[in-house]
Design a protein around this motif. Structure first.
Motif, PDB file in Angstrom:
ATOM      1  N   UNK A  67       0.828  -1.212   0.000  1.00 30.80           N
ATOM      2  CA  UNK A  67       0.000   0.000   0.000  1.00 30.80           C
ATOM      3  C   UNK A  67       0.857   1.254   0.000  1.00 30.80           C
ATOM      4  N   UNK A  68       1.895   1.258   0.827  1.00 31.04           N
ATOM      5  CA  UNK A  68       2.760   2.423   0.932  1.00 31.04           C
ATOM      6  C   UNK A  68       3.464   2.705  -0.393  1.00 31.04           C
ATOM      7  N   UNK A  69       4.027   1.669  -1.008  1.00 30.51           N
ATOM      8  CA  UNK A  69       4.761   1.859  -2.268  1.00 30.51           C
ATOM      9  C   UNK A  69       3.827   2.324  -3.375  1.00 30.51           C
ATOM     10  N   UNK A  70       2.625   1.753  -3.441  1.00 31.52           N
ATOM     11  CA  UNK A  70       1.675   2.149  -4.485  1.00 31.52           C
ATOM     12  C   UNK A  70       1.242   3.601  -4.316  1.00 31.52           C
ATOM     13  N   UNK A  71       0.879   3.988  -3.112  1.00 29.59           N
ATOM     14  CA  UNK A  71       0.405   5.351  -2.880  1.00 29.59           C
ATOM     15  C   UNK A  71       1.530   6.363  -3.060  1.00 29.59           C
ATOM     16  N   UNK A  72       2.711   6.062  -2.518  1.00 30.36           N
ATOM     17  CA  UNK A  72       3.827   7.001  -2.623  1.00 30.36           C
ATOM     18  C   UNK A  72       4.282   7.165  -4.071  1.00 30.36           C
ATOM     19  N   UNK A  73       4.376   6.049  -4.817  1.00 27.03           N
ATOM     20  CA  UNK A  73       4.788   6.130  -6.220  1.00 27.03           C
ATOM     21  C   UNK A  73       3.765   6.897  -7.050  1.00 27.03           C
ATOM     22  N   UNK A  74       2.480   6.689  -6.786  1.00 23.25           N
ATOM     23  CA  UNK A  74       1.434   7.400  -7.529  1.00 23.25           C
ATOM     24  C   UNK A  74       1.457   8.890  -7.214  1.00 23.25           C
ATOM     25  N   UNK A  75       1.620   9.236  -5.933  1.00 25.18           N
ATOM     26  CA  UNK A  75       1.683  10.647  -5.550  1.00 25.18           C
ATOM     27  C   UNK A  75       2.934  11.311  -6.125  1.00 25.18           C
ATOM     28  N   UNK A  76       4.059  10.593  -6.098  1.00 27.94           N
ATOM     29  CA  UNK A  76       5.298  11.135  -6.680  1.00 27.94           C
ATOM     30  C   UNK A  76       5.141  11.386  -8.174  1.00 27.94           C
ATOM     31  N   UNK A  77       4.404  10.518  -8.857  1.00 24.25           N
ATOM     32  CA  UNK A  77       4.175  10.688 -10.293  1.00 24.25           C
ATOM     33  C   UNK A  77       3.305  11.913 -10.557  1.00 24.25           C
ATOM     34  N   UNK A  78       2.272  12.113  -9.734  1.00 25.23           N
ATOM     35  CA  UNK A  78       1.411  13.284  -9.895  1.00 25.23           C
ATOM     36  C   UNK A  78       2.191  14.581  -9.687  1.00 25.23           C
ATOM     37  N   UNK A  79       3.212  14.534  -8.858  1.00 24.81           N
ATOM     38  CA  UNK A  79       4.041  15.723  -8.628  1.00 24.81           C
ATOM     39  C   UNK A  79       5.076  15.888  -9.736  1.00 24.81           C
ATOM     40  N   UNK A  80       5.681  14.775 -10.141  1.00 23.53           N
ATOM     41  CA  UNK A  80       6.820  14.828 -11.063  1.00 23.53           C
ATOM     42  C   UNK A  80       6.414  15.192 -12.488  1.00 23.53           C
ATOM     43  N   UNK A  81       5.233  14.768 -12.936  1.00 26.57           N
ATOM     44  CA  UNK A  81       4.837  15.031 -14.327  1.00 26.57           C
ATOM     45  C   UNK A  81       4.702  16.530 -14.599  1.00 26.57           C
ATOM     46  N   UNK A  82       3.898  17.275 -13.852  1.00 28.96           N
ATOM     47  CA  UNK A  82       3.838  18.724 -14.127  1.00 28.96           C
ATOM     48  C   UNK A  82       5.159  19.426 -13.842  1.00 28.96           C
ATOM     49  N   UNK A  83       5.884  18.966 -12.805  1.00 26.36           N
ATOM     50  CA  UNK A  83       7.175  19.597 -12.496  1.00 26.36           C
ATOM     51  C   UNK A  83       8.172  19.358 -13.623  1.00 26.36           C
ATOM     52  N   UNK A  84       8.208  18.133 -14.146  1.00 26.98           N
ATOM     53  CA  UNK A  84       9.127  17.819 -15.234  1.00 26.98           C
ATOM     54  C   UNK A  84       8.821  18.595 -16.494  1.00 26.98           C
ATOM     55  N   UNK A  85       7.546  18.711 -16.827  1.00 18.93           N
ATOM     56  CA  UNK A  85       7.161  19.470 -18.019  1.00 18.93           C
ATOM     57  C   UNK A  85       7.467  20.957 -17.852  1.00 18.93           C
ATOM     58  N   UNK A  86       7.263  21.472 -16.642  1.00 14.22           N
ATOM     59  CA  UNK A  86       7.559  22.892 -16.399  1.00 14.22           C
ATOM     60  C   UNK A  86       9.058  23.153 -16.494  1.00 14.22           C
ATOM     61  N   UNK A  87       9.865  22.260 -15.955  1.00 14.58           N
ATOM     62  CA  UNK A  87      11.319  22.455 -15.961  1.00 14.58           C
ATOM     63  C   UNK A  87      11.870  22.372 -17.374  1.00 14.58           C
ATOM     64  N   UNK A  88      11.327  21.495 -18.203  1.00 17.16           N
ATOM     65  CA  UNK A  88      11.877  21.303 -19.549  1.00 17.16           C
ATOM     66  C   UNK A  88      11.317  22.282 -20.570  1.00 17.16           C
ATOM     67  N   UNK A  89      10.133  22.852 -20.332  1.00 21.04           N
ATOM     68  CA  UNK A  89       9.475  23.629 -21.391  1.00 21.04           C
ATOM     69  C   UNK A  89       9.247  25.095 -21.054  1.00 21.04           C
ATOM     70  N   UNK A  90       9.421  25.476 -19.813  1.00 23.86           N
ATOM     71  CA  UNK A  90       9.149  26.859 -19.426  1.00 23.86           C
ATOM     72  C   UNK A  90      10.414  27.538 -18.939  1.00 23.86           C
ATOM     73  N   UNK A  91      10.466  28.822 -19.134  1.00 21.32           N
ATOM     74  CA  UNK A  91      11.548  29.645 -18.605  1.00 21.32           C
ATOM     75  C   UNK A  91      10.957  30.548 -17.521  1.00 21.32           C
ATOM     76  N   UNK A  92      11.384  30.366 -16.287  1.00 25.40           N
ATOM     77  CA  UNK A  92      10.866  31.180 -15.197  1.00 25.40           C
ATOM     78  C   UNK A  92      11.938  31.298 -14.112  1.00 25.40           C
ATOM     79  N   UNK A  93      11.877  32.357 -13.324  1.00 25.14           N
ATOM     80  CA  UNK A  93      12.867  32.543 -12.252  1.00 25.14           C
ATOM     81  C   UNK A  93      12.792  31.386 -11.244  1.00 25.14           C
TER      82      UNK A  93
END
Length: 264
Positions: A67-93
Motif C-alpha cells: 500500500x505504501x509503495x503504491x500510494x507514494x509512487x502514484x503521488x510522486x508521479x502526480x508531482x513529477x509530471x507537471x514539475x518535469x514538463x515545467x522544468x523542460x518547457x518553461x523559462x521562469x525565475x
C-alpha cells in the motif's frame, strides 16, 4: 576491447554472475530443512515458507509495504509530471533551484532525512501516521520519477504538439491526446522505479514507522537482529519471485524496453 569479442562476453558474464550469485544463494537457503542459515545439502524443504505464511505480523508488514509503495509512487508521479514538463518547457525565475530542490533527496543520506523527519513528526504530533509515512516516502522517491519524465519530455518531437495547437486544440486536449502518450514510457518507468525504491526503503522507514505501520523491510531488519533462522531467506525468496513475475508480466503486456528505455 571488441564489442562482442570473447573478452567482452567473459567480462559481462562475470558481472552477471557476480550480481545474481547472492540472490541464488538466498533462494537456495530458503529451502533448507535446517534451523540455521545453510545450503540444503540433505534435501529441500518448504518449512520456512510455511512459517512465513503462519506469521500474521509479516503478512501485515507486506501489505503495509504494498500500500505504501503504491500510494507514494502514484503521488510522486502526480508531482513529477507537471514539475518535469515545467522544468523542460518553461523559462521562469527559480527553475534551476526547483530542479535541484526536487533532486536533493537523492543527494542527502536517508539516515539524515530519517532523523529530520522523525523530529518533524514529533513536533507535529503525527508519529506513526500512515499518511505522513506516505508523504515521507514520496519525498525520497519523487526524483526517480522526475528524472525519467524530464528525459522523456526532452526527447519528444514537438511538431505534433505545434500542429495540434495551430488547429485550435486546448492545452488540456493537447496534453491528454499528444503529450501524455508520448511521455508515457518515461512516466511508467519512473513509477516503477519509485515503487521499487519505496518498497525496499529501510533506512528512513526505521525512524518514521510505528508497530502499526511497520513495513516489510523494517520487519525483516528487526527480525534479523533477533534471530538467524532461514525464515528471512524465505521472505527474501518470495520477494524476489514476486519481483521477477511482475517484471515478466510487465514485459509481456507493455514491454520493458518501452518502460525503462523509452523505445516506442
Amino acid at each position: 576491447m571488441s564489442k562482442n569479442g570473447p573478452l567482452a562476453l567473459t567480462f559481462h558474464s562475470l558481472v552477471v554472475v557476480f550480481m545474481l550469485a547472492p540472490l541464488v544463494v538466498v533462494c537456495l537457503v530458503a529451502f533448507t530443512p535446517e534451523n540455521t542459515l545453510s545450503l540444503p545439502t540433505a534435501g529441500f524443504s518448504l518449512r520456512w515458507f510455511e512459517a512465513v505464511f503462519e506469521r500474521a505480523d509479516f503478512l501485515e508488514a507486506f501489505n503495509n509495504s504494498l500500500q505504501l509503495a503504491f500510494l507514494a509512487a502514484s503521488l510522486a508521479t502526480l508531482i513529477a509530471v507537471p514539475a518535469g514538463l515545467a522544468i523542460t518547457r518553461l523559462q521562469f525565475p527559480g527553475r534551476d533551484f526547483l530542479n535541484v530542490l526536487f533532486l536533493s533527496p537523492i543527494i542527502i543520506p536517508h539516515l539524515v532525512l530519517g532523523v529530520a523527519l522523525l523530529r518533524l513528526f514529533a513536533l507535529l504530533g503525527v508519529n506513526g501516521s500512515f499518511t505522513w509515512l506516505v508523504l515521507a516516502h514520496t519525498v525520497v522517491i519523487t526524483p526517480y520519477v522526475l528524472r525519467l519524465v524530464i528525459a522523456a519530455a526532452i526527447g519528444v518531437d514537438r511538431s505534433a504538439e505545434q500542429a495540434a495547437e495551430s488547429l485550435g486544440a486546448s492545452r488540456f486536449t493537447l496534453f491528454r491526446k499528444i503529450t501524455l502518450p508520448m511521455i508515457l514510457p518515461g512516466i511508467a518507468g519512473g513509477w516503477l522505479l519509485a515503487f521499487i525504491n519505496s518498497f525496499d526503503e529501510v533506512t528512513l522507514s526505521i525512524f518514521v514507522t510505528s508497530p502499526a505501520t511497520q513495513t516489510l523491510p523494517v520487519k525483516m531488519y528487526v527480525y534479523a537482529t533477533e534471530s538467524i533462522d532461514p525464515m528471512m531467506a524465505a521472505v527474501s525468496a518470495l520477494v524476489i519471485a514476486l519481483t521477477a513475475v511482475t517484471m515478466i508480466l510487465l514485459d509481456r503486456v507493455y514491454g520493458l524496453d518501452r518502460v525503462l528505455v523509452g523505445k516506442h
